[in-house]
Write a protein that holds these residues in place. Sequence first.
Motif, mmCIF file in Angstrom:
data_model
loop_
_atom_site.group_PDB
_atom_site.id
_atom_site.type_symbol
_atom_site.label_atom_id
_atom_site.label_comp_id
_atom_site.label_asym_id
_atom_site.label_seq_id
_atom_site.Cartn_x
_atom_site.Cartn_y
_atom_site.Cartn_z
ATOM 1 N N ARG A 3 0.827 1.859 -9.420
ATOM 2 C CA ARG A 3 -0.530 2.380 -9.273
ATOM 3 C C ARG A 3 -0.768 3.540 -10.215
ATOM 4 O O ARG A 3 0.145 4.046 -10.822
ATOM 5 C CB ARG A 3 -0.838 2.758 -7.839
ATOM 6 C CG ARG A 3 -0.136 3.980 -7.303
ATOM 7 C CD ARG A 3 -0.523 4.263 -5.891
ATOM 8 N NE ARG A 3 -1.770 5.002 -5.838
ATOM 9 C CZ ARG A 3 -2.176 5.699 -4.812
ATOM 10 N NH1 ARG A 3 -1.445 5.738 -3.719
ATOM 11 N NH2 ARG A 3 -3.303 6.349 -4.823
ATOM 12 N N ASN A 4 -2.039 3.916 -10.297
ATOM 13 C CA ASN A 4 -2.469 5.004 -11.157
ATOM 14 C C ASN A 4 -2.826 6.212 -10.289
ATOM 15 O O ASN A 4 -3.633 6.081 -9.364
ATOM 16 C CB ASN A 4 -3.684 4.540 -11.973
ATOM 17 C CG ASN A 4 -4.226 5.602 -12.890
ATOM 18 O OD1 ASN A 4 -3.588 6.607 -13.158
ATOM 19 N ND2 ASN A 4 -5.433 5.372 -13.360
ATOM 20 N N TYR A 5 -2.244 7.363 -10.594
ATOM 21 C CA TYR A 5 -2.517 8.578 -9.818
ATOM 22 C C TYR A 5 -3.481 9.509 -10.540
ATOM 23 O O TYR A 5 -3.837 10.551 -10.003
ATOM 24 C CB TYR A 5 -1.205 9.330 -9.529
ATOM 25 C CG TYR A 5 -0.285 8.541 -8.634
ATOM 26 C CD1 TYR A 5 -0.426 8.587 -7.248
ATOM 27 C CD2 TYR A 5 0.700 7.728 -9.159
ATOM 28 C CE1 TYR A 5 0.408 7.850 -6.416
ATOM 29 C CE2 TYR A 5 1.548 6.992 -8.340
ATOM 30 C CZ TYR A 5 1.386 7.061 -6.975
ATOM 31 O OH TYR A 5 2.210 6.333 -6.154
ATOM 32 N N LEU A 6 -3.901 9.142 -11.741
ATOM 33 C CA LEU A 6 -4.801 10.018 -12.513
ATOM 34 C C LEU A 6 -6.248 9.585 -12.404
ATOM 35 O O LEU A 6 -6.599 8.492 -12.211
ATOM 36 C CB LEU A 6 -4.381 10.054 -13.986
ATOM 37 C CG LEU A 6 -2.998 10.635 -14.224
ATOM 38 C CD1 LEU A 6 -2.639 10.535 -15.702
ATOM 39 C CD2 LEU A 6 -2.958 12.094 -13.792
ATOM 40 N N PHE A 29 8.176 10.313 -6.980
ATOM 41 C CA PHE A 29 7.826 8.986 -6.489
ATOM 42 C C PHE A 29 8.988 8.507 -5.631
ATOM 43 O O PHE A 29 10.027 8.114 -6.136
ATOM 44 C CB PHE A 29 7.555 8.035 -7.662
ATOM 45 C CG PHE A 29 6.479 8.559 -8.574
ATOM 46 C CD1 PHE A 29 5.150 8.505 -8.208
ATOM 47 C CD2 PHE A 29 6.812 9.148 -9.782
ATOM 48 C CE1 PHE A 29 4.159 9.024 -9.033
ATOM 49 C CE2 PHE A 29 5.841 9.667 -10.616
ATOM 50 C CZ PHE A 29 4.507 9.604 -10.240
ATOM 51 N N LYS A 74 -0.239 14.668 -4.059
ATOM 52 C CA LYS A 74 -1.094 14.069 -5.077
ATOM 53 C C LYS A 74 -0.956 14.809 -6.408
ATOM 54 O O LYS A 74 -0.830 14.176 -7.458
ATOM 55 C CB LYS A 74 -2.549 14.080 -4.618
ATOM 56 C CG LYS A 74 -3.511 13.463 -5.605
ATOM 57 C CD LYS A 74 -4.940 13.497 -5.090
ATOM 58 C CE LYS A 74 -5.888 12.917 -6.120
ATOM 59 N NZ LYS A 74 -7.269 12.938 -5.649
ATOM 60 N N ARG A 75 -0.949 16.134 -6.363
ATOM 61 C CA ARG A 75 -0.800 16.925 -7.598
ATOM 62 C C ARG A 75 0.536 16.645 -8.270
ATOM 63 O O ARG A 75 0.597 16.477 -9.488
ATOM 64 C CB ARG A 75 -0.949 18.421 -7.301
ATOM 65 C CG ARG A 75 -2.387 18.844 -7.081
ATOM 66 C CD ARG A 75 -2.538 20.361 -7.029
ATOM 67 N NE ARG A 75 -1.719 21.007 -6.022
ATOM 68 C CZ ARG A 75 -2.060 21.186 -4.761
ATOM 69 N NH1 ARG A 75 -3.224 20.766 -4.316
ATOM 70 N NH2 ARG A 75 -1.237 21.796 -3.924
ATOM 71 N N GLN A 121 3.046 11.443 -13.409
ATOM 72 C CA GLN A 121 2.491 10.367 -14.225
ATOM 73 C C GLN A 121 2.181 10.858 -15.623
ATOM 74 O O GLN A 121 2.486 10.186 -16.606
ATOM 75 C CB GLN A 121 1.227 9.795 -13.584
ATOM 76 C CG GLN A 121 0.614 8.674 -14.418
ATOM 77 C CD GLN A 121 -0.557 7.995 -13.757
ATOM 78 O OE1 GLN A 121 -0.784 8.137 -12.550
ATOM 79 N NE2 GLN A 121 -1.320 7.248 -14.525
ATOM 80 N N TYR A 158 5.364 1.816 -11.708
ATOM 81 C CA TYR A 158 5.200 2.497 -10.416
ATOM 82 C C TYR A 158 4.148 1.872 -9.498
ATOM 83 O O TYR A 158 3.994 2.307 -8.364
ATOM 84 C CB TYR A 158 4.901 3.978 -10.636
ATOM 85 C CG TYR A 158 6.124 4.720 -11.094
ATOM 86 C CD1 TYR A 158 7.074 5.169 -10.186
ATOM 87 C CD2 TYR A 158 6.373 4.936 -12.450
ATOM 88 C CE1 TYR A 158 8.218 5.830 -10.597
ATOM 89 C CE2 TYR A 158 7.532 5.604 -12.880
ATOM 90 C CZ TYR A 158 8.439 6.035 -11.944
ATOM 91 O OH TYR A 158 9.577 6.686 -12.344
ATOM 92 N N ARG A 200 2.334 13.955 -8.076
ATOM 93 C CA ARG A 200 2.312 12.596 -8.629
ATOM 94 C C ARG A 200 1.472 12.540 -9.911
ATOM 95 O O ARG A 200 1.820 11.817 -10.843
ATOM 96 C CB ARG A 200 1.813 11.607 -7.582
ATOM 97 C CG ARG A 200 2.868 11.405 -6.508
ATOM 98 C CD ARG A 200 2.431 10.466 -5.437
ATOM 99 N NE ARG A 200 3.540 10.208 -4.515
ATOM 100 C CZ ARG A 200 3.392 9.698 -3.315
ATOM 101 N NH1 ARG A 200 2.193 9.352 -2.881
ATOM 102 N NH2 ARG A 200 4.446 9.514 -2.549
ATOM 103 N N GLN A 201 0.407 13.307 -9.961
ATOM 104 C CA GLN A 201 -0.390 13.364 -11.182
ATOM 105 C C GLN A 201 0.409 13.992 -12.322
ATOM 106 O O GLN A 201 0.408 13.485 -13.444
ATOM 107 C CB GLN A 201 -1.685 14.148 -10.941
ATOM 108 C CG GLN A 201 -2.671 13.401 -10.071
ATOM 109 C CD GLN A 201 -3.858 14.255 -9.661
ATOM 110 O OE1 GLN A 201 -3.793 15.480 -9.627
ATOM 111 N NE2 GLN A 201 -4.959 13.590 -9.350
ATOM 112 N N GLN A 246 -2.471 16.843 -0.533
ATOM 113 C CA GLN A 246 -2.987 17.357 -1.806
ATOM 114 C C GLN A 246 -1.842 17.789 -2.713
ATOM 115 O O GLN A 246 -1.877 17.545 -3.916
ATOM 116 C CB GLN A 246 -3.957 18.515 -1.568
ATOM 117 C CG GLN A 246 -5.302 18.062 -1.046
ATOM 118 C CD GLN A 246 -5.994 17.092 -1.980
ATOM 119 O OE1 GLN A 246 -5.978 15.879 -1.771
ATOM 120 N NE2 GLN A 246 -6.585 17.598 -3.023
#
Length: 82
Positions: A79-82, A8, A45-46, A52, A77, A48-49, A42
């Motif tokens: 927001r939610n990344y999941l 992040f 995003k992975r 989290q 943080y 960050r998931q 992508q």
Amino acid sequence: MTETHHIFGAANRRLSDEDGLVVYLCPYCHNIPPRGVHFDAQAMKRLRQVGQKAYEDKMAQNGLNKAEAREAFMKRYGRNYL
């Protein structure tokens, strides 16, 4: 040779550092197009998931339930990344 990537970044870089949410990537995977994480939405995003999930798992080990851990992440943080 590896490079440190804060999962992040930007405004949350310090938090990522504090929480140990960093990964060590080769230069090609970090900052070289087209597959470097800074150029691959992508891949970002992975990461960050995964970050989290790691944060929420740590919070669960500290006694929070799943919903509380998610709320703590989102508060920290933004927001939610999941």
